[in-house]
Design an enzyme around this catalytic site. Structure first.
Site, PDB file in Angstrom:
ATOM      1  N   LYS A 199       0.784  -1.073   0.035  1.00  0.00           N
ATOM      2  CA  LYS A 199       0.045   0.091   0.110  1.00  0.00           C
ATOM      3  C   LYS A 199       0.847   1.234  -0.099  1.00  0.00           C
ATOM      4  O   LYS A 199       1.203   1.801   0.984  1.00  0.00           O
ATOM      5  CB  LYS A 199      -0.988   0.036   1.430  1.00  0.00           C
ATOM      6  N   GLY A 358      -0.540  -5.500   9.929  1.00  0.00           N
ATOM      7  CA  GLY A 358      -0.821  -6.956   9.862  1.00  0.00           C
ATOM      8  C   GLY A 358      -0.197  -8.007   9.118  1.00  0.00           C
ATOM      9  O   GLY A 358       0.082  -9.113   9.562  1.00  0.00           O
TER      10      GLY A 358
HETATM   11  P1  ADP Z   1       1.374  -4.446   6.202  1.00  0.00           P
HETATM   12  O1  ADP Z   1      -0.170  -5.298   6.366  1.00  0.00           O
HETATM   13  O2  ADP Z   1       2.298  -4.993   6.874  1.00  0.00           O
HETATM   14  O3  ADP Z   1       1.025  -3.138   6.566  1.00  0.00           O
HETATM   15  P2  ADP Z   1       0.869  -4.149   3.438  1.00  0.00           P
HETATM   16  O4  ADP Z   1      -0.446  -4.569   3.472  1.00  0.00           O
HETATM   17  O5  ADP Z   1       1.099  -2.916   3.169  1.00  0.00           O
HETATM   18  O6  ADP Z   1       1.680  -4.640   4.872  1.00  0.00           O
HETATM   19  O7  ADP Z   1       1.528  -4.960   2.456  1.00  0.00           O
HETATM   20  C1  ADP Z   1       1.567  -6.484   2.569  1.00  0.00           C
HETATM   21  C2  ADP Z   1       1.766  -7.059   1.174  1.00  0.00           C
HETATM   22  O8  ADP Z   1       2.677  -6.225   0.382  1.00  0.00           O
HETATM   23  C3  ADP Z   1       1.957  -8.344   1.008  1.00  0.00           C
HETATM   24  O9  ADP Z   1       0.879  -9.178   0.828  1.00  0.00           O
HETATM   25  C4  ADP Z   1       3.149  -8.676   0.224  1.00  0.00           C
HETATM   26  O10 ADP Z   1       2.946  -9.674  -0.759  1.00  0.00           O
HETATM   27  C5  ADP Z   1       3.138  -7.319  -0.768  1.00  0.00           C
HETATM   28  N1  ADP Z   1       4.328  -7.039  -1.398  1.00  0.00           N
HETATM   29  C6  ADP Z   1       5.795  -6.822  -0.858  1.00  0.00           C
HETATM   30  N2  ADP Z   1       6.410  -6.442  -1.538  1.00  0.00           N
HETATM   31  C7  ADP Z   1       5.760  -6.305  -2.833  1.00  0.00           C
HETATM   32  C8  ADP Z   1       6.190  -5.998  -4.261  1.00  0.00           C
HETATM   33  N3  ADP Z   1       7.484  -5.937  -4.586  1.00  0.00           N
HETATM   34  N4  ADP Z   1       5.047  -5.999  -5.159  1.00  0.00           N
HETATM   35  C9  ADP Z   1       3.846  -6.350  -4.822  1.00  0.00           C
HETATM   36  N5  ADP Z   1       3.488  -6.671  -3.590  1.00  0.00           N
HETATM   37  C10 ADP Z   1       4.622  -6.655  -2.456  1.00  0.00           C
HETATM   38 MG    MG Z   2      -1.837  -5.552   5.000  1.00  0.00          MG
END
Ligand code: ADP
Ligand code: MG
Length: 401
Positions: A199, A358
Site C-alpha cells: 500500500k 497485519g
Molecule cells: P502491512 O499489512 O504489514 O502493513 P501491506 O498490507 O502494506 O503490509 O503489504 C503487505 C503485502 O505487500 C504482502 O501481501 C506482500 O505480498 C506485498 N508486497 C511486498 N512487496 C511487494 C512487491 N514488490 N510487489 C507487490 N507486492 C508486494
Molecule cells: Mg496489510
C-alpha cells in the site's frame, strides 16, 4: 483515558470493539495473532463477571452480509484461546444479536457478526453512522475500545459508539500506545525504519514525519519501485505510483538536508508474472537483477541478496527499529528471502524492535520466527503509521473524554 480497572463491569454488558481482522484462506484462519492479542482484555472482563459482547470487522465487505467475510470461524478460535465457549450472533444489531446478548450470563462471551455487514459502520455520513451506533449502544452498558488496528478509522463502532456509553481503553490499545510513545518521545538512536508492503500511498505519508525523526530509512517492498522510477530507472511491471514521484523526490532531497540516510534496494528479485501464493507453484523465470536494470517485462517482487546484506548492515547498530511492510511477496517462498533477512537482522541487533502491520506481523510468524524475541509486534499497520505521522486517531480521541 480510563482503563478497564476504572469501570465497574460486574454484571454489566460490556461492548469490546476488537480488531479480529485475521487473514483467512478458504474459511481457515492462517494467523490468529490479532485474536490472541485481545484475548487478555476479554479474559479480564470475564474474570470480573462482565457479560462480554465482542465486535469487529473482517475484510472489506460492501455494507451487506457476505459469507466469505463471516466472523464465525473467529468465534470458534476465540473460544479455544479463552478456554470457554463463545456464542456467535448471526447479525450485528438484529434479532440474533439481541437474543444472544440477552442470553449472556455474567462471565460469558459472545461475538457479533462482522460490523461491516452494516453500511452504517463505515459510512462517511455522520447521521448514518450515528444511527448504527445508536443500535449498537442498545446492546451494551459499557464500552471498551481495544481494536488498535481500527483506531485510525472514523467508523461507527470505533468513533461514534464510545461517545454513547461510559468507556475505557483496553489493555491492548494501552500497550500499543505505550510502545508508539517510545518511538516518538524517547527514541534511542540510531533509529532505523524499514518500510515495505504494497500500500504505497498509505505509507508515503509517514516518511514525511520520519524525516524529522529517524536516522535511517530503508525502503523495500512495492514502494521501492516508485523511488527507483523517480530516480530515472526502468521498473518494468513493478508496483508504481506515478502520482507520488514528485513527493518522493522531495523526500530524497529533504533527507539530504536533514542528514537522514535513505537506503533503496540495489538489486531485486523479479518474475514476468505475480507468483501463485496459494499453490506456491515454482517460479520458472525467477531472476535477480540490479535495481537500475529491471527488464521492461518483469515485476520486482523482492529485494535481492546484495540488498539483504546492505539492509542487515544498516540495521546492525540500531538501538530502535520500526518495521512496517514485508519487503517482498513473502507469501511465495521464492520471494520471502528479503523479509526473512529483515526479520533476522532485527533479531540480531540489540535494538528495541517494533513490527507494525497485519501482514508484517503475520510474515514474522509464518516465516517461523519466535515473535516473543521482538520488542513489540503491533496489531495495527495503518493505525501505527498514522500515529507516527502525528495524526489524531479518531478511535483514541473518542476514548479521551
Ligand atoms: P502491512 O499489512 O504489514 O502493513 P501491506 O498490507 O502494506 O503490509 O503489504 C503487505 C503485502 O505487500 C504482502 O501481501 C506482500 O505480498 C506485498 N508486497 C511486498 N512487496 C511487494 C512487491 N514488490 N510487489 C507487490 N507486492 C508486494
Ligand atoms: Mg496489510
Amino acid at each position: 483515558m480510563k482503563t478497564i480497572e476504572d469501570l465497574d463491569v460486574t454484571g454489566k454488558r460490556v461492548f469490546v470493539r476488537a480488531d479480529l481482522n485475521v487473514p483467512l484462506s478458504d474459511g481457515t484462519i492462517t494467523d490468529d495473532g490479532r485474536i490472541r492479542a485481545v484475548a487478555p482484555t476479554i479474559a479480564k472482563l470475564v474474570e470480573r463477571g462482565a457479560k462480554v459482547v465482542v465486535a469487529s470487522h473482517l475484510g472489506r465487505p460492501k455494507g451487506e452480509p457476505d459469507p466469505q467475510f463471516s466472523l464465525a470461524p473467529v468465534a470458534v478460535r476465540l473460544g479455544e484461546i479463552l478456554g470457554r465457549s463463545v456464542s456467535f450472533a448471526a447479525d450485528t444489531v438484529g434479532e440474533s444479536a439481541k437474543a444472544t446478548v440477552a442470553a449472556l450470563a455474567d462471565g460469558e462471551v459472545t461475538l457479533l457478526e462482522n460490523l461491516r455487514f452494516n453500511a452504517g459502520e463505515t459510512s462517511k455520513d455522520d447521521a448514518e453512522r450515528g444511527a448504527f451506533a445508536d443500535e449498537l449502544a442498545v446492546l451494551a452498558d459499557l464500552y471498551v475500545g481495544d481494536g488498535f488496528g481500527a483506531v485510525h478509522r472514523k467508523h461507527a463502532s470505533v468513533y461514534d459508539l464510545p461517545a454513547r456509553l461510559p468507556n475505557a481503553v483496553g489493555d491492548l490499545i494501552a500497550t500499543e500506545v505505550g510502545v508508539l510513545k517510545r518511538l516518538t518521545e524517547e527514541v534511542e538512536r540510531p533509529y532505523v525504519v524499514v518500510l515495505g508492503g504494497s500500500k504505497v500511498s498509505d505509507k508515503v505519508g509517514v516518511i514525511d514525519n520520519l524525516l524529522g525523526k529517524a536516522d535511517r530509512i530503508l525502503i523495500g517492498g512495492g514502494m521501492a519501485y516508485t523511488f527507483l522510477y523517480a530516480l530515472g530507472h526502468e521498473v518494468g511491471l513493478s508496483l508504481l505510483q506515478k502520482d507520488q514521484v514528485d513527493t518522493v523526490l522531495e523526500y530524497l532531497e529533504r533527507a539530504k538536508t536533514n542528514g537522514v540516510e535513505f537506503v533503496l534496494p540495489v538489486d531485486v528479485a523479479v518474475s514476468g508474472k505475480f507468483p501463485d501464493t496459494k499453490t506456491h507453484a515454482p517460479v520458472e523465470d525467477f531472476a535477480v537483477v540490479d535495481a537500475d536494470a529491471i527488464p521492461a517485462d518483469k515485476e520486482g517482487l523482492d529485494i535481492g541478496p546484495k540488498t539483504r546484506e546492505l539492509f542487515a548492515e544498516k540495521l546492525a547498530d540500531a538501538k530502535t527499529v520500526f518495521w512496517n511492510g514485508p519487503v517482498g511477496v513473502f507469501e511465495h517462498p521464492a520471494f520471502a528471502e528479503g523479509t526473512k533477512a529483515v526479520a533476522q537482522a532485527l533479531l540480531d541487533s540489540d535494538a528495541f524492535t517494533v513490527v507494525g502491520g497485519g501482514d508484517s506481523a503475520a510474515a514474522v510468524r509464518i516465516l517461523g520466527f519466535d515473535e516473543t524475541k521482538f520488542g513489540h509486534i503491533s496489531t495495527g499497520g495503518g493505525a501505527s503509521l498514522e500515529y507516527l505521522e502525528g495524526k489524531t486517531l479518531p478511535g483514541l480521541a473518542a476514548l479521551e473524554g
